[in-house]
Design a protein around this motif. Structure first.
Motif, PDB file in Angstrom:
ATOM      1  N   LYS A 148     -64.718  -8.138 -32.102  1.00 59.61           N
ATOM      2  CA  LYS A 148     -66.032  -8.270 -32.734  1.00 59.61           C
ATOM      3  C   LYS A 148     -65.894  -8.197 -34.246  1.00 59.61           C
ATOM      4  O   LYS A 148     -65.304  -7.269 -34.786  1.00 59.61           O
ATOM      5  CB  LYS A 148     -66.971  -7.168 -32.234  1.00 59.61           C
ATOM      6  CG  LYS A 148     -68.413  -7.329 -32.695  1.00 59.61           C
ATOM      7  CD  LYS A 148     -69.304  -6.292 -32.030  1.00 59.61           C
ATOM      8  CE  LYS A 148     -70.758  -6.489 -32.452  1.00 59.61           C
ATOM      9  NZ  LYS A 148     -71.649  -5.506 -31.780  1.00 59.61           N
ATOM     10  N   GLU A 170     -75.403 -17.325 -30.440  1.00 57.05           N
ATOM     11  CA  GLU A 170     -75.499 -15.957 -29.950  1.00 57.05           C
ATOM     12  C   GLU A 170     -75.349 -14.977 -31.122  1.00 57.05           C
ATOM     13  O   GLU A 170     -74.888 -15.344 -32.197  1.00 57.05           O
ATOM     14  CB  GLU A 170     -74.395 -15.679 -28.918  1.00 57.05           C
ATOM     15  CG  GLU A 170     -74.402 -16.598 -27.713  1.00 57.05           C
ATOM     16  CD  GLU A 170     -75.563 -16.341 -26.767  1.00 57.05           C
ATOM     17  OE1 GLU A 170     -76.118 -15.216 -26.812  1.00 57.05           O
ATOM     18  OE2 GLU A 170     -75.910 -17.249 -25.989  1.00 57.05           O
ATOM     19  N   HIS A 172     -73.616 -12.018 -30.801  1.00 54.83           N
ATOM     20  CA  HIS A 172     -72.571 -11.044 -30.456  1.00 54.83           C
ATOM     21  C   HIS A 172     -71.492 -10.900 -31.530  1.00 54.83           C
ATOM     22  O   HIS A 172     -70.778  -9.911 -31.556  1.00 54.83           O
ATOM     23  CB  HIS A 172     -71.923 -11.400 -29.117  1.00 54.83           C
ATOM     24  CG  HIS A 172     -71.456 -12.817 -29.001  1.00 54.83           C
ATOM     25  ND1 HIS A 172     -70.580 -13.404 -29.889  1.00 54.83           N
ATOM     26  CD2 HIS A 172     -71.735 -13.781 -28.079  1.00 54.83           C
ATOM     27  CE1 HIS A 172     -70.324 -14.646 -29.527  1.00 54.83           C
ATOM     28  NE2 HIS A 172     -71.022 -14.908 -28.430  1.00 54.83           N
TER      29      HIS A 172
END
Length: 216
Positions: A148, A170, A172
């Motif tokens: 991440k 997205e 994320h």
């Protein structure tokens, strides 16, 4: 004879321990994606590619296991069409595609890009091999290749006009470490390369040699 049995038992124990560590590693990894690319826990040689569904450039679902079942596969993970290092690598793969095809292989390259962005990459790099979208990061998480991007880096990317949310659709902020896997038609990994340094990609000569070796 007793020495031989001892060696066999020791070797068996090592293999079992290695297998258990791999399972535990991937299990722990699945619970939390690391923010450090150096801490990823990639799928290992001998393991099978997890069953995941991705999307093609047309937006239709693609069963990765079924796709791999068609031919031995060079499976490449890249960060996205916005990444200059990725575009160079995609172009390099194009130069060895005919050699891989002659050996019976197909190339499948996966990124977090939305299908519409895959089409741009194909046109830009004049690619004929398969690009697949893993926008929800399902595949990279299942294969232990995901990390991440931290808030500071995400903000820095925005300053370079790189919007990870726009690219994937997205929020994320997950990217794969660059990786290249070679699988047989059963989905078993026969060769694995990954690099926490996004500037480093596998050399095409090394990839060709690994592909040839995997067929033996």
């Amino acid at each position: 004879m007793s020495d031989l049995i001892h060696i066999i038992n020791k070797k068996t124990f090592t293999l079992i321990a290695s297998f258990i560590m791999s399972i535990c590693c991937l299990s722990a990894y699945a619970d939390k994606v690391p923010e450090d690319a150096a801490k990823v826990c990639p799928i290992k040689v001998g393991q099978e590619i997890p069953k995941v569904t991705l999307q093609g450039i047309d937006g239709k679902n693609v069963d990765l296991a079924a796709k791999i079942g068609e031919k031995p596969t060079v499976l490449v993970f890249y960060r996205g069409g916005w990444c200059p290092y990725c575009n160079v690598h995609l172009g390099e793969l194009k130069t060895i595609e005919s050699d891989l095809k002659a050996m019976g292989y197909q190339i499948v390259a996966i990124s977090p890009d939305l299908p519409k962005n895959l089409k741009q990459s194909m046109d830009k790099n004049e690619i004929s091999y398969t690009l697949l979208s893993d926008s929800k990061a399902t595949a990279v998480k299942a294969m232990g290749l995901a990390f991440k991007v931290d808030a500071e880096t995400y903000k820095k990317y925005l300053g370079y006009n790189i919007d990870l949310e726009e690219a994937s659709g997205e929020k994320h902020h997950i990217l794969p470490v660059p990786a290249a896997l070679i699988t047989d038609t059963s989905g078993k990994v026969r060769f694995s390369f990954h690099s926490p340094d996004y500037k480093v990609r596998i050399d095409t000569d090394v990839l060709l040699a690994a592909a040839k070796s995997a067929l033996k």
